[in-house]
Design a protein around this motif. Structure first.
Motif, PDB file in Angstrom:
ATOM      1  N   ASP A 246     113.500  41.451 -33.673  1.00 30.06           N
ATOM      2  CA  ASP A 246     113.350  42.681 -34.462  1.00 30.06           C
ATOM      3  C   ASP A 246     114.348  43.765 -34.041  1.00 30.06           C
ATOM      4  N   ILE A 247     115.475  43.355 -33.449  1.00 26.85           N
ATOM      5  CA  ILE A 247     116.505  44.287 -32.988  1.00 26.85           C
ATOM      6  C   ILE A 247     117.841  43.926 -33.635  1.00 26.85           C
TER       7      ILE A 247
ATOM      8  N   THR B 275     121.464  50.743 -31.564  1.00 29.31           N
ATOM      9  CA  THR B 275     120.376  49.773 -31.595  1.00 29.31           C
ATOM     10  C   THR B 275     119.354  50.238 -32.613  1.00 29.31           C
TER      11      THR B 275
ATOM     12  N   THR C 213     115.582  54.090 -33.430  1.00 30.50           N
ATOM     13  CA  THR C 213     117.017  53.884 -33.240  1.00 30.50           C
ATOM     14  C   THR C 213     117.408  54.459 -31.882  1.00 30.50           C
TER      15      THR C 213
ATOM     16  N   ARG D 245     111.367  51.075 -36.653  1.00 33.16           N
ATOM     17  CA  ARG D 245     110.488  51.556 -35.600  1.00 33.16           C
ATOM     18  C   ARG D 245     111.214  52.608 -34.761  1.00 33.16           C
TER      19      ARG D 245
ATOM     20  N   GLU E 267     115.663  49.298 -34.076  1.00 33.05           N
ATOM     21  CA  GLU E 267     114.433  48.523 -33.877  1.00 33.05           C
ATOM     22  C   GLU E 267     113.695  48.471 -35.205  1.00 33.05           C
TER      23      GLU E 267
END
Length: 136
Positions: A83-84, A53, A113, A111, A55
């Motif tokens: 935003d992901i 993931t 991970t 932002r 961010e």
């Protein structure tokens, strides 16, 4: 409870995290049929990789970030949500530094991970197309 050497203890459970922690071998049964058999790690290895993931600092970078993810060797199941960006890849923990460098090179600010290893719930979902909670 501790079994002696050579003793087999059979535990049936719908709590797959419990099976993951306690079992040396897991047999997945669906509608009375064995659909998988192996160690928890072997079964989790059959799921198509770790979930990575990413961010993003800016939602406007989502398209570029998804493009970077798509270029990662072996990346599958790429998803964007605001935003992901999420995708599956083998060895997510070793791929993450490469992902961060590629995102930086593409001008995508991050932002954060996160890497999640597959669970036995993921295995059940992959094998049956539904979660165990849905099956119960």
């Amino acid at each position: 409870m501790r079994a002696e050497q050579g003793t087999t203890v059979v535990l049936t459970t719908h709590y797959l995290d419990e099976a993951d922690a306690a079992a040396d071998r897991v047999v997945v049964v669906d509608h009375g049929e064995v659909i998988a058999d192996g160690t928890p790690d072997q079964l989790k290895g059959k799921v198509s990789g770790d979930l990575v993931t990413v961010e993003l600092a800016d939602v406007a970078d989502a398209s570029a970030a998804a493009g970077v993810a798509a270029r990662m060797p072996g990346a599958q199941d790429i998803e964007r949500a605001d935003d992901i960006v999420r995708f599956r890849v083998a060895g997510g923990d070793t791929v993450t530094p490469e992902v961060v460098r590629a995102m930086d090179s593409a001008g995508v600010r991050l932002r954060g991970t996160r890497v999640q290893r597959p669970t036995l719930d993921d295995v059940f979902l992959t094998l049956t197309g539904r979660s165990l909670r849905d099956a119960a």
